[in-house]
Motif scaffolding. Sequence first.
Motif, PDB file in Angstrom:
ATOM      1  N   ASN A  54       1.272   7.762  16.668  1.00  0.00           N
ATOM      2  CA  ASN A  54       0.509   6.609  17.136  1.00  0.00           C
ATOM      3  C   ASN A  54      -0.702   7.025  17.967  1.00  0.00           C
ATOM      4  OD1 ASN A  54       2.034   3.954  16.424  1.00  0.00           O
ATOM      5  ND2 ASN A  54       3.648   5.353  17.076  1.00  0.00           N
ATOM      6  N   LEU A  55      -0.615   8.161  18.638  1.00  0.00           N
ATOM      7  CA  LEU A  55      -1.784   8.672  19.349  1.00  0.00           C
ATOM      8  C   LEU A  55      -2.883   9.041  18.356  1.00  0.00           C
ATOM      9  CD1 LEU A  55      -3.048   9.500  22.046  1.00  0.00           C
ATOM     10  CD2 LEU A  55      -2.011  11.757  21.761  1.00  0.00           C
ATOM     11  N   LEU A  56      -2.496   9.611  17.233  1.00  0.00           N
ATOM     12  CA  LEU A  56      -3.467   9.954  16.191  1.00  0.00           C
ATOM     13  C   LEU A  56      -4.139   8.697  15.647  1.00  0.00           C
ATOM     14  CD1 LEU A  56      -4.720  12.161  14.424  1.00  0.00           C
ATOM     15  CD2 LEU A  56      -2.804  11.880  12.840  1.00  0.00           C
ATOM     16  N   VAL A  57      -3.363   7.631  15.468  1.00  0.00           N
ATOM     17  CA  VAL A  57      -3.930   6.363  14.993  1.00  0.00           C
ATOM     18  C   VAL A  57      -4.943   5.823  15.994  1.00  0.00           C
ATOM     19  CG1 VAL A  57      -3.419   3.961  14.449  1.00  0.00           C
ATOM     20  CG2 VAL A  57      -1.911   5.773  13.620  1.00  0.00           C
ATOM     21  N   ASN A  77      -3.807  -1.721  18.904  1.00  0.00           N
ATOM     22  CA  ASN A  77      -2.914  -2.252  19.931  1.00  0.00           C
ATOM     23  C   ASN A  77      -1.454  -2.071  19.536  1.00  0.00           C
ATOM     24  OD1 ASN A  77      -2.522  -3.805  22.444  1.00  0.00           O
ATOM     25  ND2 ASN A  77      -1.709  -5.375  21.084  1.00  0.00           N
ATOM     26  N   MET A  78      -1.175  -2.232  18.240  1.00  0.00           N
ATOM     27  CA  MET A  78       0.190  -1.991  17.775  1.00  0.00           C
ATOM     28  C   MET A  78       0.568  -0.526  17.948  1.00  0.00           C
ATOM     29  SD  MET A  78       1.962  -3.036  14.165  1.00  0.00           S
ATOM     30  CE  MET A  78       0.935  -1.961  13.178  1.00  0.00           C
ATOM     31  N   ALA A  79      -0.392   0.369  17.679  1.00  0.00           N
ATOM     32  CA  ALA A  79      -0.137   1.792  17.891  1.00  0.00           C
ATOM     33  C   ALA A  79       0.110   2.077  19.371  1.00  0.00           C
ATOM     34  CB  ALA A  79      -1.320   2.622  17.382  1.00  0.00           C
ATOM     35  N   ALA A  80      -0.642   1.391  20.252  1.00  0.00           N
ATOM     36  CA  ALA A  80      -0.425   1.562  21.689  1.00  0.00           C
ATOM     37  C   ALA A  80       0.964   1.078  22.092  1.00  0.00           C
ATOM     38  CB  ALA A  80      -1.501   0.805  22.469  1.00  0.00           C
ATOM     39  N   ALA A  81       1.391  -0.054  21.522  1.00  0.00           N
ATOM     40  CA  ALA A  81       2.728  -0.576  21.812  1.00  0.00           C
ATOM     41  C   ALA A  81       3.805   0.382  21.315  1.00  0.00           C
ATOM     42  CB  ALA A  81       2.902  -1.955  21.176  1.00  0.00           C
ATOM     43  N   PRO A 295       2.739   2.996  11.816  1.00  0.00           N
ATOM     44  CA  PRO A 295       1.462   3.665  11.508  1.00  0.00           C
ATOM     45  C   PRO A 295       1.384   4.195  10.090  1.00  0.00           C
ATOM     46  CG  PRO A 295       2.818   5.026  12.959  1.00  0.00           C
ATOM     47  CD  PRO A 295       3.451   3.675  12.917  1.00  0.00           C
ATOM     48  N   ILE A 296       2.523   4.519   9.502  1.00  0.00           N
ATOM     49  CA  ILE A 296       2.524   5.008   8.116  1.00  0.00           C
ATOM     50  C   ILE A 296       2.136   3.890   7.154  1.00  0.00           C
ATOM     51  CG2 ILE A 296       3.962   5.947   6.276  1.00  0.00           C
ATOM     52  CD1 ILE A 296       5.612   7.368   8.399  1.00  0.00           C
ATOM     53  N   ILE A 297       2.762   2.722   7.327  1.00  0.00           N
ATOM     54  CA  ILE A 297       2.501   1.609   6.419  1.00  0.00           C
ATOM     55  C   ILE A 297       1.094   1.049   6.606  1.00  0.00           C
ATOM     56  CG2 ILE A 297       3.176  -0.746   5.814  1.00  0.00           C
ATOM     57  CD1 ILE A 297       6.026  -0.012   6.481  1.00  0.00           C
ATOM     58  N   TYR A 298       0.715   0.818   7.855  1.00  0.00           N
ATOM     59  CA  TYR A 298      -0.509   0.081   8.117  1.00  0.00           C
ATOM     60  C   TYR A 298      -1.770   0.945   8.150  1.00  0.00           C
ATOM     61  CZ  TYR A 298       2.180  -4.079   9.170  1.00  0.00           C
ATOM     62  OH  TYR A 298       2.999  -5.169   9.075  1.00  0.00           O
ATOM     63  N   THR A 299      -1.611   2.258   8.160  1.00  0.00           N
ATOM     64  CA  THR A 299      -2.798   3.105   8.254  1.00  0.00           C
ATOM     65  C   THR A 299      -2.875   4.161   7.170  1.00  0.00           C
ATOM     66  OG1 THR A 299      -1.703   4.596   9.836  1.00  0.00           O
ATOM     67  CG2 THR A 299      -2.978   2.774  10.736  1.00  0.00           C
ATOM     68  N   LEU A 300      -1.776   4.833   6.880  1.00  0.00           N
ATOM     69  CA  LEU A 300      -1.843   5.918   5.907  1.00  0.00           C
ATOM     70  C   LEU A 300      -2.100   5.409   4.492  1.00  0.00           C
ATOM     71  CD1 LEU A 300       0.902   8.419   7.119  1.00  0.00           C
ATOM     72  CD2 LEU A 300      -1.551   8.388   7.583  1.00  0.00           C
ATOM     73  N   ARG A 301      -1.911   4.100   4.253  1.00  0.00           N
ATOM     74  CA  ARG A 301      -2.257   3.528   2.954  1.00  0.00           C
ATOM     75  C   ARG A 301      -3.736   3.183   2.879  1.00  0.00           C
ATOM     76  NH1 ARG A 301       1.245   1.883  -0.647  1.00  0.00           N
ATOM     77  NH2 ARG A 301      -0.002   0.068  -1.237  1.00  0.00           N
ATOM     78  N   ASP A 302      -4.453   3.394   3.965  1.00  0.00           N
ATOM     79  CA  ASP A 302      -5.887   3.156   4.015  1.00  0.00           C
ATOM     80  C   ASP A 302      -6.599   4.488   3.797  1.00  0.00           C
ATOM     81  OD1 ASP A 302      -8.554   2.770   4.859  1.00  0.00           O
ATOM     82  OD2 ASP A 302      -7.935   1.077   6.107  1.00  0.00           O
TER      83      ASP A 302
END
Length: 377
Positions: A54-57, A77-81, A295-302
């Motif tokens: 999440n820090l990487l995100v 913000n979700m990554a921060a949470a 972070p895998i679902i919401y970012t790595l698919r981007d």
Amino acid sequence: MATESSVWSTCDYSHNVTFFYNWVGKKISVAWTTRDFVVIGLGLTVCLIVVLANLLVMVAIFMNHRFHFPIYYLLGNMAAADLFAGIAYANLMLHTGPWTSTLSKEQWYMRGALIDISLTASVANLLAVAVERHQTIITMQLHSKMTKRRVVLLIVCIWAVSIVMGLVPSLFWNCECYLDDCSTVAPLYSRRFLVFWAVLNLLTFFVMVAVYTRIFVYVRYQTRHASHHSTEMRHKQTVFNLMKTISMVLGAFVICWMPGLVTLLLDGLLGKASHANAFEKFCLVIAECNSLVNPIIYTLRDDEMRRTFMWILCRLRRRGADQPRKLSPVEINSPLPEETLGCVQKLEDQAVRTETNDKEDSWTIPGRTLKRAGFIL
């Protein structure tokens, strides 16, 4: 009035944490056991991965100017949470087992409050992302037109609600004055509060199901109509990609949260008869894994997010191999620095070998084309 007076007469704030554990029959380890080492070792490992991922995100969203839009602010913000959840869970791991008996009630409440705040914030962000995606997809936009002010206000509200939910048990909704209402999973918490918290999260899940179902039905209807103007294969691939992402989102939520929510419900409804203590710690570890899956679902698919990750990792690797260099924010409007292109290309080539041919650059609706909004398609 007499009954009420007798109930309140049992309120004794001098009881320590050990008293409540003994009252509900939850054993506090007096020496380290194999189970304690397994739970703590597994928990700390998950925490480390959660914090780093999440820090990487967060760093990627901060450095990449293309991510300066409402949806990515919510993802940040979700990554921060989720990062906070990793830290809170690590704190729990370092204050469990034989250490539990040394905690004061204030320390015990704070330990639980950190977990409640972080996990509530994570779930609230999941819901906010679902609602934002619904708004943008239905209105055929790539990014929400929500102003930065509204995004900030939404983020503040998420954390305000999360903090309130975390502090409620320590402030008034506990069992210090109602010993028969004590939870076996969290001995100082009220069983009614646990039922309330579990039901609230289940309702959040059902709202997410409704939102994503509406998105899927809408896009399926539009793409079915668009299939008359494009190939049938393109139509099927678009629907398949959307269905896959929705299944991943909802499936991850169910797998990670359902065991814990069911455990809390059983504990709240049945008390000691639920025998929830036998597996509640492992359920908490699984729930924490949702902070890693997000972070895998919401970012790595981007694709853009993956490219930014690669850029960051390449620069970090070069900093380790060469002399330290100052990192400047990534200006995506210009190409990546030449010194990192080779590294990025190498990592991308490795990733391509493991990917299937399920990508769609865009999905078409009569008269309009919407580029893929990252993690949605």
